[in-house]
Design a protein around this motif. Structure first.
Motif, PDB file in Angstrom:
ATOM      1  N   ARG A  43      -2.014   2.737  -2.368  1.00  0.00           N
ATOM      2  CA  ARG A  43      -0.687   3.241  -2.071  1.00  0.00           C
ATOM      3  C   ARG A  43       0.208   2.525  -2.788  1.00  0.00           C
ATOM      4  N   LEU A  44       1.492   2.832  -2.863  1.00  0.00           N
ATOM      5  CA  LEU A  44       2.730   2.353  -3.705  1.00  0.00           C
ATOM      6  C   LEU A  44       2.681   0.834  -3.790  1.00  0.00           C
ATOM      7  N   ASP A  45       2.924   0.161  -2.611  1.00  0.00           N
ATOM      8  CA  ASP A  45       2.646  -1.140  -2.492  1.00  0.00           C
ATOM      9  C   ASP A  45       1.795  -1.792  -3.296  1.00  0.00           C
ATOM     10  N   MET A  46       0.539  -1.604  -3.217  1.00  0.00           N
ATOM     11  CA  MET A  46      -0.860  -2.107  -3.898  1.00  0.00           C
ATOM     12  C   MET A  46      -0.767  -1.671  -5.435  1.00  0.00           C
ATOM     13  N   LEU A  47      -0.073  -0.403  -5.705  1.00  0.00           N
ATOM     14  CA  LEU A  47       0.062  -0.129  -7.111  1.00  0.00           C
ATOM     15  C   LEU A  47       0.739  -1.055  -7.615  1.00  0.00           C
ATOM     16  N   ILE A  48       2.058  -1.565  -7.207  1.00  0.00           N
ATOM     17  CA  ILE A  48       2.844  -2.376  -7.552  1.00  0.00           C
ATOM     18  C   ILE A  48       2.033  -3.709  -7.661  1.00  0.00           C
ATOM     19  N   LYS A  49       1.421  -4.382  -6.754  1.00  0.00           N
ATOM     20  CA  LYS A  49       0.898  -5.516  -6.991  1.00  0.00           C
ATOM     21  C   LYS A  49      -0.233  -5.690  -7.784  1.00  0.00           C
TER      22      LYS A  49
END
Length: 140
Positions: A43-49
């Motif tokens: 998901r986006l939050d993990m992509l950013i991490k």
């Protein structure tokens, strides 16, 4: 190069095991393993991490393998709304200078990912509020 193979390459360059990276991300190794084996996408939050840990931009990760343009839960209205949002005619500028076509493409891809995540969160919030839970884009 696929998104999965980029993750593998970046992780190996750092010298981390899947267990170590999963622990840093606060997830189980099986979830990370699914990403690295192309069975799932973060998901986006993990992509950013992930981008932060690997010291690359989310756009770099997105470029490697276009993520699904729309989630399976998307309705026709959702697809229309996101398409309208992404195709806004404004030219992207920063500090008085127009971004290159390549940079605009990266930004639009990232904006689309963020918009889909916002749409998903909105739908979850409406679902949790129960019947008649009106949200910004009710009814579907």
């Amino acid at each position: 190069m696929s998104f999965a193979s980029v993750l593998l390459r970046l992780r190996e360059e750092k010298g981390w095991t899947q267990y170590e990276l999963a622990a840093r991300l606060g997830i189980k190794r099986a979830r990370y393993n699914a990403w690295e084996n192309g069975l799932a996408k973060p998901r986006l939050d993990m992509l950013i991490k992930l981008a932060g840990f690997f010291e690359v931009t989310p756009g770099f990760l997105l470029e490697q393998d276009a993520m699904a343009p729309m989630p399976s839960w998307a309705t026709a209205r959702d697809r229309r709304d996101i398409k309208k949002f992404i195709q806004m005619p404004e030219v992207l500028y920063f500090d008085g200078h127009e971004f290159s076509a390549e940079d605009r493409k990266k930004m639009l891809e990232l904006m689309e990912s963020i918009a889909w995540e916002a749409k998903r969160l909105n739908k979850e919030a409406r679902r949790k509020s129960g019947p008649g839970g009106a949200g910004p884009d009710s009814p579907d």
